[in-house]
Design a protein around this motif. Structure first.
Motif, PDB file in Angstrom:
ATOM      1  N   ALA A   1      50.435  51.483  40.175  1.00 37.92           N
ATOM      2  CA  ALA A   1      51.143  51.882  38.971  1.00 37.92           C
ATOM      3  C   ALA A   1      50.445  52.999  38.198  1.00 37.92           C
ATOM      4  N   HIS A   2      49.222  52.803  37.733  1.00 36.21           N
ATOM      5  CA  HIS A   2      48.619  53.686  36.733  1.00 36.21           C
ATOM      6  C   HIS A   2      47.216  54.096  37.198  1.00 36.21           C
ATOM      7  N   HIS A   3      46.975  55.403  37.219  1.00 36.42           N
ATOM      8  CA  HIS A   3      45.730  55.907  37.777  1.00 36.42           C
ATOM      9  C   HIS A   3      44.541  55.731  36.838  1.00 36.42           C
ATOM     10  N   LEU A   4      44.776  55.357  35.571  1.00 35.97           N
ATOM     11  CA  LEU A   4      43.680  55.039  34.655  1.00 35.97           C
ATOM     12  C   LEU A   4      43.617  53.547  34.347  1.00 35.97           C
ATOM     13  N   GLY A   5      44.246  52.737  35.157  1.00 39.20           N
ATOM     14  CA  GLY A   5      44.214  51.293  34.952  1.00 39.20           C
ATOM     15  C   GLY A   5      45.394  50.798  34.150  1.00 39.20           C
ATOM     16  N   VAL A   6      45.738  49.540  34.374  1.00 39.34           N
ATOM     17  CA  VAL A   6      46.855  48.905  33.672  1.00 39.34           C
ATOM     18  C   VAL A   6      46.326  48.293  32.382  1.00 39.34           C
ATOM     19  N   THR A   7      47.002  48.587  31.264  1.00 37.03           N
ATOM     20  CA  THR A   7      46.555  48.099  29.959  1.00 37.03           C
ATOM     21  C   THR A   7      47.454  47.019  29.377  1.00 37.03           C
ATOM     22  N   SER A   8      48.721  46.940  29.774  1.00 40.42           N
ATOM     23  CA  SER A   8      49.638  45.923  29.258  1.00 40.42           C
ATOM     24  C   SER A   8      50.752  45.718  30.272  1.00 40.42           C
ATOM     25  N   VAL A   9      51.294  44.505  30.295  1.00 40.65           N
ATOM     26  CA  VAL A   9      52.325  44.179  31.273  1.00 40.65           C
ATOM     27  C   VAL A   9      53.167  43.025  30.744  1.00 40.65           C
ATOM     28  N   GLN A  10      54.444  43.017  31.110  1.00 37.31           N
ATOM     29  CA  GLN A  10      55.361  41.918  30.809  1.00 37.31           C
ATOM     30  C   GLN A  10      56.418  41.868  31.899  1.00 37.31           C
ATOM     31  N   ALA A  11      56.916  40.671  32.208  1.00 33.67           N
ATOM     32  CA  ALA A  11      57.895  40.497  33.281  1.00 33.67           C
ATOM     33  C   ALA A  11      58.912  39.442  32.882  1.00 33.67           C
ATOM     34  N   ASP A  12      60.092  39.532  33.499  1.00 33.00           N
ATOM     35  CA  ASP A  12      61.092  38.475  33.401  1.00 33.00           C
ATOM     36  C   ASP A  12      61.572  38.143  34.804  1.00 33.00           C
ATOM     37  N   ASP A  13      62.809  37.645  34.941  1.00 36.49           N
ATOM     38  CA  ASP A  13      63.253  37.157  36.241  1.00 36.49           C
ATOM     39  C   ASP A  13      63.580  38.262  37.234  1.00 36.49           C
TER      40      ASP A  13
END
Length: 652
Positions: free
Chosen positions: A518-530
């Motif tokens: 996803a992100h070349h500087l690291g993932v900082t936040s995430v959320q998911a649903d169905d």
């Protein structure tokens, strides 16, 4: 001489009786009781005696010469024999018996009974076959009649009361109810019962706070909700909707952002706290006043943390003050307290007025009572400073629970217990992220030294009910930075890592379900649903993924790292918060604050439920004439939809 004749008579009598018994064993007359066991042997002998006796008489008395010959043949025997012998023969033959007529009647009666029984058996077989054929025809006719005669009430409605039939119908889904509605008029009334469709609507997540009387036709309401949900999902996938940037010019640099439902709360380096109601943009509750202690200080302390739910908003300042406001009235704080040190972590329950804060090793838990007065439930002190804090959701009126991370130890704080319960503690392996659902607690652990050879960094999952570990997932050389456990499906865990990947784990199998670069500087936040995942990275990129295919649907970019991502059914809120709160070369005291907009950070509000055919709902980059001073803040990658709308490229 007389004695010799008597002996001869006895001998011939015995021979005659013996010959009759042998004939009875060999010959069986076609009598109804011939082959039936248990019948009396004397009755069979009597029947055969009657038939043979009558047959002998018919042969001897038959017409013409036959009859005379018989008598002539018998006469010489009678002349040679004594009179009592002829009498015995006559008695045996039945010629002189007074029961001859009765024997004839009995024989005729038995023949008639035999023929009647034979006729009855054949008739019953024919009638049984006819009844089976008629029964099949009757069932078919009844079925056709039930289908054709819509005015008649079917047997289901005749036998069962309406309440019981409605109880049975509530176990059917939409498709089955539609099929039942086509059976008859009475079944249609049952299948379109408002209570059934109201329960179905609330079970699918629509209008959960409504009552049965709120809609005249819940069937139509459910259909409209499904169509709207389908439209919203299509808009999500195709990036169709409106986007707004939430600006607060007096706030200076953005420090922290929180959102819940239709509320967005932001804190700034100026000490101001701003609340937006995305459903009522002109709400008077948007302006929140600071407490007198922080307002009178010079310079005013920065806002370090903010939290908001549907009823209250909370903010913590660098000087240790904590304020709470009502999202309905705004204005002055409804609750305030001061901590001796700066607030390191702040958590507000999503569904109840419960606030938890951590100032160094001191942890405090406050809650509002039924009358709205805030009281402190408990205070505790940990061996180390707490740097992460989450409240267990969906507790309702139950006693609140809080999960805290202090260094390499994770505690479970229950106000009913004297001391916090230790969930996880491994020396030298600090906790990097923390999240909780209604039954589980997930934490990311950084493994250093020789432990890296055991598979790298891990995510440990503990049960809230037992306090025991459930499973351990993950195998990454990078540190886990964020976990989302309570928003997605119960069996999925979504997390972000510094190794640029978003990972999805299936808790049922304990294995990885997807890994997204996803992100070349690291993932900082995430959320998911169905069905989707929204992630933010340190480079300022917001990505929307489809879970099942593992494919990126679209992305948006802004200057600063994405520190907040929160979405519901139709809206998405993202916040790009700068790391440097006092950038060099940007004089915050200047009157022309727009010249320093690039240093402030940005809050974006996406609405995918709007009608995309309207010009007002086109994304701002598609409406821009490229003359604004802040036009560079928009994503230039949207030139593709601009070409689709206008038919020409801006450079042309």
């Amino acid at each position: 001489m007389a004695e010799d004749e008597l002996a001869v008579f006895r001998k011939r009598w015995k021979e005659e009786l013996t010959s009759q018994k042998e004939d009875q064993r060999i010959v069986c007359a076609p009598s109804p009781s011939c082959g039936v066991p248990g019948q009396s042997g004397q009755r069979d002998v009597k029947n055969r005696y009657f038939e043979e006796d009558v047959r002998t008489e018919d042969e001897g008395c038959g017409g013409g010469g036959g009859g005379g010959g018989g008598r002539e043949k018998a006469a010489p025997q009678a002349e040679d024999q004594p009179e009592y012998v002829s009498i015995a023969h006559s008695l045996l033959d039945g010629r002189t018996s007074p029961l001859l007529d009765r024997i004839q009647e009995e024989r005729t009666k038995r023949k008639r009974q035999y023929h009647n029984m034979t006729n009855v058996c054949s008739t019953s077989l024919q009638q049984q076959q006819q009844r089976e054929v008629k029964k099949e025809e009757a069932l078919l006719d009844q079925l056709i009649e039930d289908l054709n005669e819509v005015n008649d009430i079917p047997f289901f409605d005749v036998e069962l009361p309406y309440e019981l039939a409605s109880k049975i119908f509530q176990y059917l889904n939409c498709t089955e109810l539609g099929r039942c509605a086509q059976v008859s008029r009475a079944w249609r009334v049952l299948a379109e019962d408002g209570v059934l469709w109201f329960r179905m609507c609330t079970s699918e997540g629509y209008h959960r706070d409504a009552s049965v009387s709120d809609s005249p036709c819940w069937k139509s309401t459910l259909r409209d909700c499904r169509n709207s949900a389908k439209t919203v999902r299509t808009n999500w996938k195709n990036r169709v909707g409106s986007i707004s940037q939430l600006q607060f010019e007096l706030g200076k640099v953005l420090c922290d952002v929180s959102s819940c439902d239709n509320f967005v709360l932001a804190g700034y380096t100026s000490g101001d706290v701003r609340l937006w109601d995305t459903l009522h943009w002109d709400s008077t509750a948007s302006y929140l006043k600071t407490n007198s202690l922080s307002a009178d200080s010079d310079p005013r302390p920065h806002v370090s943390h903010v939290q908001v739910n549907s009823t209250v908003a909370a903010a913590a300042y660098e000087d240790g003050c904590v304020d709470l406001w009502s999202t309905v009235t705004g204005g002055e704080p409804i609750h305030h307290y001061q901590s001796p040190a700066g607030i390191q972590a702040l958590a507000l329950s999503r569904d109840s007025p419960v606030l938890a804060s951590a100032a160094g090793p001191d942890v405090r838990l406050d809650r509002a009572d039924d009358r709205g007065y805030w009281r402190t439930l408990c205070r505790t002190q940990l061996p180390k400073a707490a740097d992460r804090l989450v409240l267990v959701p969906d507790r309702g009126q139950q006693c609140p629970l809080a999960a805290l991370a202090a260094g390499e130890t994770v505690y479970l704080l229950d106000p009913r217990e004297e001391e916090p319960q230790t969930l996880h503690s491994v020396y030298g392996h600090p906790v990097t992220c923390l999240d909780a659902s209604d039954s589980l607690v997930a934490l990311g652990v950084k493994r250093t030294g020789w432990a890296m050879h055991d598979g790298g960094n891990k995510i440990h999952i503990y049960s809230l009910e037992t306090g025991k570990p459930v499973m351990c997932v993950g195998n990454s050389p990078g540190d886990f930075t964020c976990i989302n456990l309570g928003d997605g499906p119960p069996h999925l865990l979504v997390c972000g890592n510094k190794d640029r990947r978003v990972r999805v784990f299936d808790l049922r199998a304990g294995s990885s379900a997807a890994s997204l670069y996803a992100h070349h500087l690291g993932v900082t936040s995430v959320q998911a649903d169905d069905w989707k995942i929204v992630s933010g990275g340190g480079e300022g990129l917001v990505c929307v993924w489809e879970t099942r295919m593992g494919a990126k649907l679209w992305e948006m970019h802004n200057r600063h790292p994405v520190r907040h991502v929160r979405f519901n059914t139709s809206t998405l809120v993202t916040a790009n918060i700068p790391d440097d709160k006092s950038p060099r070369g940007a004089c915050i005291t200047d009157d022309d604050l727009t010249a320093h907009r690039r240093h402030r950070g940005v809050i974006c509000h996406y609405d995918f439920s709007e009608d995309a055919s309207s010009h007002d709902h086109i994304l701002p980059i598609c409406r821009s004439d490229y003359t604004e001073s802040h036009g560079y803040n928009y994503n230039i990658g949207l030139a593709v939809p601009y070409d689709r709308l206008s038919g020409s490229h801006p450079s042309h």
